[in-house]
Design a protein around this motif. Structure first.
Motif, short mmCIF file in Angstrom:
data_model
loop_
_atom_site.label_atom_id
_atom_site.label_comp_id
_atom_site.label_asym_id
_atom_site.label_seq_id
_atom_site.Cartn_x
_atom_site.Cartn_y
_atom_site.Cartn_z
N GLN A 83 43.18 52.07 44.82
CA GLN A 83 41.90 51.49 45.20
C GLN A 83 42.00 50.05 45.66
O GLN A 83 41.03 49.49 46.16
CB GLN A 83 40.94 51.59 44.01
CG GLN A 83 40.58 53.01 43.63
CD GLN A 83 39.46 53.07 42.62
OE1 GLN A 83 38.92 52.05 42.23
NE2 GLN A 83 39.11 54.28 42.20
N SER A 84 43.17 49.43 45.48
CA SER A 84 43.26 47.99 45.81
C SER A 84 44.22 47.68 46.95
O SER A 84 44.12 46.61 47.55
CB SER A 84 43.70 47.21 44.56
OG SER A 84 42.80 47.40 43.52
N GLU A 87 42.41 47.09 50.32
CA GLU A 87 41.64 45.86 50.28
C GLU A 87 42.58 44.66 50.26
O GLU A 87 42.32 43.64 50.92
CB GLU A 87 40.75 45.84 49.05
CG GLU A 87 39.83 44.64 49.00
CD GLU A 87 38.93 44.65 47.78
OE1 GLU A 87 38.10 43.73 47.65
OE2 GLU A 87 39.06 45.58 46.95
N SER A 90 44.01 44.03 53.77
CA SER A 90 43.03 43.38 54.65
C SER A 90 42.86 41.91 54.29
O SER A 90 42.80 41.03 55.15
CB SER A 90 41.70 44.13 54.55
OG SER A 90 40.71 43.47 55.33
N ALA A 91 42.80 41.65 52.97
CA ALA A 91 42.65 40.26 52.51
C ALA A 91 43.86 39.43 52.87
O ALA A 91 43.75 38.24 53.20
CB ALA A 91 42.40 40.24 51.00
N ASP A 165 39.63 36.06 49.42
CA ASP A 165 39.52 37.44 48.94
C ASP A 165 40.85 37.91 48.38
O ASP A 165 40.90 38.69 47.42
CB ASP A 165 39.08 38.37 50.08
CG ASP A 165 37.60 38.19 50.42
OD1 ASP A 165 36.88 37.61 49.58
OD2 ASP A 165 37.20 38.62 51.51
N VAL A 169 41.37 39.62 44.67
CA VAL A 169 41.96 40.93 44.41
C VAL A 169 43.24 40.77 43.59
O VAL A 169 43.51 41.54 42.65
CB VAL A 169 42.24 41.67 45.73
CG1 VAL A 169 42.92 43.02 45.45
CG2 VAL A 169 40.96 41.86 46.52
#
Length: 879
Positions: A83-84, A87, A90-91, A165, A169
């Motif tokens: 799930q990370s 993200e 992208s971060a 971000d 994360v």
């Protein structure tokens, strides 16, 4: 018995000498054969030991690495990854340019480059090893160059605090991956996006932020693992090779894809294998001698490039000597320099021997050959089964050490054999003569003794044996022992007759201690009771008892003393006497057994003990208050046909253990119910095959109606099951409860906590009972006055949850029992007030108890089963 004289025989002395010489020759020959066999066996044992160690290490390494791969699968399927990763990728791309390029350049120049080994120019141009993207440099700027933690501890930073971000994360997932890295023992864990960029690592070396497909790590083992995982869409493993971010120290990796909930691959998770854990397994935590490898044995791994995959024992124990040895053995000087610099042989020391070549060819075996130092060793070798790795495991020890025990044994054995042979020959000749003559004499005396009958009064003359008995050797001991044996046998025959008579008397005395007359009408109509005891020996340790405590209460019990025979009978007599005395005096059962246990354990040097089940039956209600002290559970046959064992226990057996406090239990028998109490000689009786009689068989036994017949039926069934194989006393007590005692009884629970209301309600119930029972008015007034005083005291001072008043009218006697579960308090302990004094002179209190004593004919108190019980008795004229 016939005499031994006149038998044709070859002289015993000649036989002993001849046999001795033959035995000596055979022993010599066999010893030589066994010596050669033992030498071969010692050599085989040395190889067996090496093989055992090698197999163990192979299993450990396979388990370690396969387990490591399994741990990778756990991480790859974790929510932190699935799930990370997207993200986080992208971060990462949104990080932008680094804030402090100078700090990053300085880190590569002063911290990274000087630590790199293996090239004349160190790391070369430090900038060439930096990530090629601004985001990668920004990541290293935040989490490496400007990370306040020192080198080697950069993983302590969870959030760089830049507000990005990425850092958000990172702060969320870092604790999970840090814990996984620590828990799984990985050197590092990496998250790699689909473009090959390392967007996260736990340890924060210079590989983080670098692209494996384009950057300086394109030809690294990590890049190979990533590529293989992407191409095969599975788990990949790469072997150890120099890894630049780890300063060119050898490193190995395993990688696996990460997928989102839709099954789309969103990246890769990789783990760097822990060199130290592999080293610890192969070097046995440097405890080589403890696992049987002596002073020169070791185990090590070799890959298909013929270099080691763990550190050499000799490097660990004696680095200077090891460096000299491999230099003398012709190892490449460049590799020697790297081994010395890294203080490791992993991926650096080449082991090109016959054993490693055979193992890499897939063979398993053992041989004696030179090792990588040029020294002859015993070597056991074999391949490993690890997907993606072509490794073999070697278990070796120097030949000189392995064969030393065999050589020492040969020299010592030959010396001992020669010396022993000469000594044996001399001793055989000398001792043969001393052995034969007295043995023949003793043999003759055995014939004489065999013809005697001591039971008929014969006497044996020990003169011959006494003459032989003066010898100070085993033959003299034999003669003296035989003489003593015969004399003792002669005496014991007479003593046995006397003991048998005494045991019969003891058995009669023990039987007299047991009640053999059972309760019958016209005195008892409420129950029937019968018991029987069958001892395993003349006297035994089981016992039973029963007796009338008062008009409404009977006690009954069954006990079982440890052991058999006279000691058990004596312990039984003492225990039974103490229990009966206390029970008949009305002592509460829990206090009784607690006291008896404390008394009999004093001086109980033999640690004898007794299990006891004892109960007190209230004839008015059928209620049985009981204590089970480590005894078998009684069996209840209910009138409705149901059966149950009363499993409740209140403490262990009585006797050897001080400080035991027993409690009580209670059950209620209804009309027609039967209780069977028994000793373990019933359920633990065994048939000739060793099968137990058991509780199920006892429960299923159909019993006659009469209690006496039921007792006999149980005993007969148990004895038939044993088929004469008696091992324990058998005791059975059967009690049939027929009806409740027909006294007039009133039982009133005091429900109200309001004092006035409680007394008012109680008086109404008492008046109704008195009117129905024709109790005189003056007697009723006395009872009501006393109850007012008692109930007021209980509700005012006792703080009870439950209060009950019970009244029973027997011929000429009214009994009132007040029970409450408040604070334990004996009101009869209050001192008698001096009524001759004035009110001002008297001490406060005591008048209420004085009133109760004066108005009742008898007052008694007891605390039992958590209740204060105050019993008030008053005569009722004409009733």
């Amino acid at each position: 018995m016939s005499s031994p004289s006149g038998r044709a025989q070859f002289g015993l002395r000649a036989q002993l000498v001849t046999a001795g010489v033959v035995v000596l020759a055979v022993v010599t020959l066999v010893t030589l054969v066994l010596l050669n066999s033992a030498e071969r066996r010692l050599e085989e044992q040395a190889f067996d030991q090496l093989r055992s160690v090698r197999v163990t290490k192979a299993a450990s390494i396979e388990s370690e690495i396969n387990g490591f791969i399994g741990n990778l699968e756990v991480v790859a399927t974790s929510r932190a990854a699935t799930q990370s990763l997207g993200e986080l990728s992208s971060a990462f791309n949104d990080l932008g340019a680094p804030i402090d390029r100078a700090a990053l350049d300085d880190y590569y120049e002063t911290e990274f480059a000087p630590r790199v080994q293996g090239s004349p120019d160190g790391a070369g141009s430090e900038n060439s090893y930096q990530p090629k993207t601004d985001s990668g440099k920004k990541l290293q700027d935040l989490y490496i160059a400007n990370n306040p933690e020192p080198v080697g501890a950069k993983d302590n930073l969870s959030d760089a605090g830049d507000g990005s971000d990425y850092s958000r994360v990172h702060a969320e997932i870092h604790p999970f991956f840090w814990a996984a890295q620590q828990g799984f023992g990985a050197y590092d864990i990496f998250l790699i996006d689909n473009d090959g960029t390392i967007v996260y690592s736990v340890f924060k070396e210079v590989d983080v932020g670098t692209n494996l497909d384009k950057g300086p790590l394109k030809s690294s083992g990590l890049a190979d693992a990533w590529n293989e995982s992407v191409e095969s869409d599975g788990v990949s493993v790469t072997d150890f090779e120099p890894y630049l971010p780890s300063y060119n120290a050898p490193a190995a990796f395993t990688a696996e894809g990460v997928y989102d909930d839709g099954g789309n691959r969103i990246g890769t998770v990789a783990m760097q294998l822990p060199v130290d854990r592999i080293n610890n397994v192969m070097t046995s935590n440097q405890e080589w001698a403890e696992i049987g490898l002596g002073e020169s044995g070791e185990t090590y791994l070799v890959a298909d490039d013929l270099t080691m995959r763990n550190d050499s024992r000799f490097l660990i124990e004696d680095k200077p000597g090891f460096i000299d040895a491999i230099t003398d053995a012709g190892v490449d000087p460049g590799n020697v320099k790297l081994i010395e610099a890294f203080n490791s042989t992993i991926g650096l020391l080449e082991v090109d021997t016959k054993s490693t070549q055979a193992a890499l060819a897939g063979e398993t075996g053992a041989a004696v050959s030179p090792d990588y130092r040029g020294i002859d060793v015993l070597s056991d070798y074999g391949p490993l089964d690890i997907p993606g790795l072509s490794w073999v495991v070697m278990s070796e020890i120097d030949a000189a050490e392995a064969f030393q025990a065999s050589n020492d044994m040969r020299r010592l054995s030959l010396f001992v054999l020669g010396a022993t042979g000469v000594a044996m020959l001399i001793a055989i000749v000398f001792m043969a003569g001393r052995i034969v003559r007295p043995i023949r004499a003793v043999e003759g005396e055995t014939v004489i003794v065999g013809d005697l009958s001591f039971a008929a009064g014969d006497h044996y003359d020990t003169a011959v044996l006494d003459r032989i008995g003066v010898r100070n050797d085993e033959i003299g001991d034999l003669a003296r022992a035989f003489s003593t044996l015969v004399s003792s046998l002669e005496q014991n025959v007479g003593a046995r007759v006397a003991v048998e008579g005494e045991l019969n008397v003891a058995a009669d005395i023990q039987r007299s201690l047991l009640p053999l007359t059972f309760p019958t009408p016209p005195d008892i109509f409420e129950f029937k009771l019968h018991a029987k005891l069958v001892p395993a020996k003349e006297v035994g340790g089981d016992f039973y008892d029963f007796g009338e405590i008062d008009e409404y209460h009977w006690f009954f019990l069954v006990g079982d003393v440890s052991g058999k025979g006279v000691p058990a009978a004596l312990f039984m007599a003492a225990s039974k006497t103490l229990i009966r005395s206390g029970a008949m005096s009305g002592e509460p059962l829990d206090e009784l057994l607690t006291r008896i246990n404390a008394e009999i354990q004093v001086g109980n040097a033999e640690f004898m003990f007794a299990t006891v089940w004892i109960g007190i039956l209230d004839l008015r209600t059928g209620r049985v208050v009981f204590v089970n002290a480590g005894h078998n559970p009684p069996l209840i046959h209910r009138a409705d046909g149901t059966k149950e064992y009363i499993q409740e226990a209140h403490g262990p057996f009585i006797g050897p253990v001080p400080g035991i406090t027993y409690t009580t239990g209670a059950l209620t028998l209804g009309a027609g119910d039967r209780m069977t109490v028994y000793s373990d000689g019933v359920t633990e009786a065994m048939d000739p095959d060793g099968d137990l009689y058991g509780e199920d068989r006892l429960e299923a036994l159909e019993l006659p109606v009469a209690a006496s017949d039921a007792t006999e039926a149980i005993v007969d069934s148990v004895l038939a099951w044993e088929q004469g194989n008696r091992s324990d006393d058998v005791t059975v007590l059967v009690l049939d409860f027929l009806r409740k005692r027909e006294d007039r009884v009133l039982i009133v629970p005091v429900a109200s906590r309001d004092l006035i209301q409680a007394v008012t309600d109680l008086n109404a119930e008492v008046e109704a009972f008195a009117k129905e029972s024709n109790i005189p008015v003056d007697t009723l007034a006395r009872v009501q006055t006393v109850l007012d005083e008692v109930i007021t005291n209980i509700l005012t001072h006792g703080e009870p949850e439950n209060v009950t008043v019970a009244m029973s009218l027997a011929p000429g006697l009214l009994t009132v029992t007040v029970a409450d579960d408040g604070h334990p308090c004996n009101p009869l302990d209050a001192p008698v007030p001096d009524t001759t004094l004035s009110l001002e002179e008297r001490e406060v209190g005591g008048l209420g108890v004085h009133l109760v004593r004066n108005m009742m004919d008898d007052v008694a108190y007891v605390y039992r089963d958590g209740f204060n019980e105050l019993t008030l008795t008053v005569a009722v004229p004409g009733k």
